[in-house]
Design a protein around this motif. Structure first.
Motif, PDB file in Angstrom:
ATOM      1  N   LYS A 100       1.043  -1.227   0.068  1.00  0.00           N
ATOM      2  CA  LYS A 100       0.049   0.093   0.150  1.00  0.00           C
ATOM      3  C   LYS A 100       0.920   1.500   0.090  1.00  0.00           C
ATOM      4  CE  LYS A 100      -3.869   2.004   2.747  1.00  0.00           C
ATOM      5  NZ  LYS A 100      -3.571   3.414   2.906  1.00  0.00           N
ATOM      6  N   LEU A 101       2.132   1.103   0.896  1.00  0.00           N
ATOM      7  CA  LEU A 101       3.218   2.642   0.793  1.00  0.00           C
ATOM      8  C   LEU A 101       3.355   2.195  -0.645  1.00  0.00           C
ATOM      9  CD1 LEU A 101       4.402   4.498   2.479  1.00  0.00           C
ATOM     10  CD2 LEU A 101       6.278   2.858   2.656  1.00  0.00           C
ATOM     11  N   VAL A 102       4.341   1.919  -1.455  1.00  0.00           N
ATOM     12  CA  VAL A 102       4.577   1.870  -2.290  1.00  0.00           C
ATOM     13  C   VAL A 102       3.116   2.173  -3.386  1.00  0.00           C
ATOM     14  CG1 VAL A 102       5.653   0.312  -4.907  1.00  0.00           C
ATOM     15  CG2 VAL A 102       6.303   0.689  -2.206  1.00  0.00           C
ATOM     16  N   ALA A 103       2.690   2.018  -3.636  1.00  0.00           N
ATOM     17  CA  ALA A 103       1.125   2.813  -4.147  1.00  0.00           C
ATOM     18  C   ALA A 103       0.669   4.209  -4.312  1.00  0.00           C
ATOM     19  CB  ALA A 103       0.092   1.726  -4.181  1.00  0.00           C
ATOM     20  N   GLU A 104       1.147   4.490  -2.943  1.00  0.00           N
ATOM     21  CA  GLU A 104       0.539   5.233  -2.765  1.00  0.00           C
ATOM     22  C   GLU A 104       1.689   6.404  -2.731  1.00  0.00           C
ATOM     23  OE1 GLU A 104      -0.781   5.256   1.269  1.00  0.00           O
ATOM     24  OE2 GLU A 104      -2.975   4.504   1.342  1.00  0.00           O
ATOM     25  N   THR A 105       2.721   5.978  -2.708  1.00  0.00           N
ATOM     26  CA  THR A 105       3.633   6.650  -3.450  1.00  0.00           C
ATOM     27  C   THR A 105       4.574   6.790  -5.041  1.00  0.00           C
ATOM     28  OG1 THR A 105       4.772   5.436  -1.469  1.00  0.00           O
ATOM     29  CG2 THR A 105       6.403   7.470  -3.422  1.00  0.00           C
ATOM     30  N   LYS A 106       4.127   8.390  -5.545  1.00  0.00           N
ATOM     31  CA  LYS A 106       4.081   8.592  -6.512  1.00  0.00           C
ATOM     32  C   LYS A 106       6.128   8.470  -7.616  1.00  0.00           C
ATOM     33  CE  LYS A 106       0.102   8.148  -7.067  1.00  0.00           C
ATOM     34  NZ  LYS A 106      -0.889   7.147  -6.971  1.00  0.00           N
ATOM     35  N   GLY A 107       6.300   9.249  -6.324  1.00  0.00           N
ATOM     36  CA  GLY A 107       8.020   8.949  -6.683  1.00  0.00           C
ATOM     37  C   GLY A 107       9.015   8.454  -7.210  1.00  0.00           C
ATOM     38  N   PRO A 108      10.164   8.213  -7.557  1.00  0.00           N
ATOM     39  CA  PRO A 108      11.088   7.227  -7.389  1.00  0.00           C
ATOM     40  C   PRO A 108      11.492   6.506  -6.223  1.00  0.00           C
ATOM     41  CG  PRO A 108      11.741   9.415  -8.552  1.00  0.00           C
ATOM     42  CD  PRO A 108      10.520   9.532  -7.403  1.00  0.00           C
ATOM     43  N   ILE A 109      11.115   4.862  -5.957  1.00  0.00           N
ATOM     44  CA  ILE A 109      11.359   4.299  -4.871  1.00  0.00           C
ATOM     45  C   ILE A 109      12.737   3.735  -5.270  1.00  0.00           C
ATOM     46  CG2 ILE A 109      10.265   2.239  -3.643  1.00  0.00           C
ATOM     47  CD1 ILE A 109       8.062   3.474  -4.378  1.00  0.00           C
TER      48      ILE A 109
END
Length: 540
Positions: free
Chosen positions: A438-447
């Motif tokens: 969920k955290l990755v899905a909500e993060t729009k910037g580069p990871i």
């Protein structure tokens, strides 16, 4: 008799169930407890019933059991009955591990998603399956494409499910046990066959359940043993179709992990020792053709980064390490000694004509070298030698020797599983895995993630780089550009989230200081040791 069955089944299931709650926690690290689900218990229960039905005839010398089982011709000694019962307990942990991995839909290992990403790229854009790490992405592992192709296909077809991709490894690992029974050439003693199969069920947990993950290990051992078994059948019956199938299986073993190329050579020598020159040429040609053609095509598509990535290991330095100390090294030591005793007194030509022995000889050198280069975490390279040594030792050594090996695996399997906490048997709890997804899905910037790229794949995001690959694979081979690129991107504040299991510390003190200054740090996350989220004022 039913009461006795109930006692046996209860003893059999006692190990995996109580291990969930003991402070020692055989099935997970103390700070990350294991948990059990209904499908996992069901899998262990059905295995337990089958095991009890077969084992009870030896324990109780029953005149006749269900399913047409008859009493053994000679009762087993009490020592062997006790060892079979203990071995069944260790094997139950192995089946429990297989069930946990097969029914779990999140990434477990540290390379599963990277291999799956390679497979996805093979079907979508082959040029990106082994990308240029200097000018592109450092995300590919040092393996041929077979495992990636199969796992990527299953992952894509079954709605991005790691469980299906991992289930293929579980099936191949368990099926290898059946092949080993066909390679056993000792007395037609069902007790020995049962003990051989149960020992094999403890082998994956001895290797920290790695053969149950999306890795080349299960594919390599299955196709290698299948090739050896088929070659033995060809030598016995002379059927050319069986020889061709053996060659195909060996080609698939090499496409799973290129270490099997040495086994191809030693099996060809085995055929030459039998004066089967044409068969040796045909065997080698078919296997080589199956390997060379797809690798040659894909190497061209990737601008030769396929072969460069596969051969990174030759540039890695030596990091000599024992498997895990005297206790967990004992099964290997006993199998080595048993294999040496198998050689004693046998003429060289007899050994050269034995396909199992020749495959064992071919599997050892690169296993030792890969372990020496990869260090403690690379001891799973011994999976194929262990598999091939078991039927040799079981078919030739006195009962006392087999008893020692059984005792060693009964102790070392669960112990090694418990000790190797950095590659734990436990699963990340679904609530924690779901939180990261969920955290990755909500993060729009580069990871930026260190291994465990499955959280990106679950959201249809392609990893840019992998800190783990950059520092452990490419930097070790002298290719420093990925590490420098990641370091520069971190210091420029490019990544919104950085997740690491201490790999960031290998990028230098400047990076560590920057992360703790400009990012919020979470060290309580179950998935990663360090979860950095960029502070609002630190955004670009």
């Amino acid at each position: 008799m039913l009461f006795r069955y109930a006692i046996l089944l209860g003893a059999f299931l006692l190990v995996p169930i109580t291990a969930l709650y003991f402070p020692v926690r055989l099935l997970g690290a103390a700070d990350r407890p294991s948990f059990v689900t209904a499908p996992e218990l069901a899998a262990v229960f059905f295995f337990g019933v089958a095991y009890v039905m077969w084992a009870a005839r030896f324990f109780f010398n029953a005149p006749k059991l269900h399913f047409g089982l008859k009493a053994p011709e000679a009762p087993l000694p009490l020592m062997d009955k006790a060892l079979l019962l203990a071995l069944g307990g260790a094997a139950s942990i192995g089946v429990f591990a297989a069930a946990k991995y097969a029914f779990y839909n999140y990434e477990i290992g540290t390379m599963e998603a990277n291999l799956i990403q390679t497979g996805l790229a093979l079907f979508r854009d082959p040029a990106q399956s082994y990308p240029d790490p200097v000018n592109g992405s450092a995300i590919a592992y040092m393996y041929p494409p077979l495992v990636s192709a199969v796992s990527g296909f299953l992952f894509d077809v079954f709605d991005h499910s790691f469980a299906w991709a991992r289930g293929a490894s579980v099936v191949l690992s368990l099926a290898t046990g059946g092949i080993l029974l066909s390679l056993y050439k000792g007395d037609n003693d069902k007790g020995q066959k049962l003990s051989l199969f149960l020992v094999w069920l403890t082998v994956p947990i001895y290797f920290s359940a790695y053969p149950y993950t999306v890795r080349p290990d299960a594919y390599l051992v299955f196709f290698t043993c299948a090739s050896v078994a088929l070659l033995g059948r060809y030598l016995a019956r002379g059927n050319m179709l069986v020889l061709l199938l053996s060659a195909v299986a060996m080609g698939l073993a090499i496409l799973a992990k290129h270490h099997a190329a040495v086994v191809l050579v030693t099996l060809a020598v085995c055929l030459l020792a039998q004066r089967q020159v044409l068969a040796a040429v045909l065997f080698g040609a078919v296997a080589a053709l199956l390997v060379v053609v797809p690798l040659w095509i894909l190497d061209g598509e990737t601008n030769h980064w396929l072969m460069k990535t596969m051969l990174l290991g030759k540039s890695h330095g030596l990091r000599i390490a024992f498997v895990g100390g005297a206790l967990t090294d004992m099964p290997l030591a006993l199998l080595i000694a048993g294999s040496l005793l198998f050689v004693k007194g046998r003429p060289a030509m007899e050994l050269a004509r034995n396909p199992v022995f020749m495959a064992l000889i071919g599997s050892v050198p690169l296993a030792v070298l890969a372990h020496a280069k990869g260090g403690y975490g690379s001891y799973t390279n011994y999976l194929v030698p262990v598999a091939l040594a078991l039927p040799l030792v079981w078919g030739s050594r006195p009962v006392e020797w087999r008893r020692l090996i059984i005792i060693a695996f009964v102790i070392a399997g669960p112990t090694n599983l418990m000790l190797r906490t950095y590659a734990p048997f436990h699963k990340i709890a679904p609530v924690s895995a779901a939180y990261m997804t969920k955290l990755v899905a909500e993060t729009k910037g580069p990871i930026m993630l260190a291994r465990r790229q499955g959280f990106l794949l679950a959201n249809d995001r392609v990893p840019e780089d992998d800190i783990g690959d950059a520092v452990y694979e490419f930097a070790q081979a002298g290719i420093m550009e990925p590490t420098e690129r990641i370091k520069a991107n971190i210091l420029s504040g490019r990544y919104e989230i950085i997740a690491s299991n201490r790999e960031h510390e290998l990028l230098g003190s400047e990076v560590v200081q920057y992360l703790f200054t400009h990012y919020n740090v979470d060290t309580t996350n179950e998935v990663f040791d360090f979860l950095f989220t960029r502070k609002a004022e630190s955004g670009k």
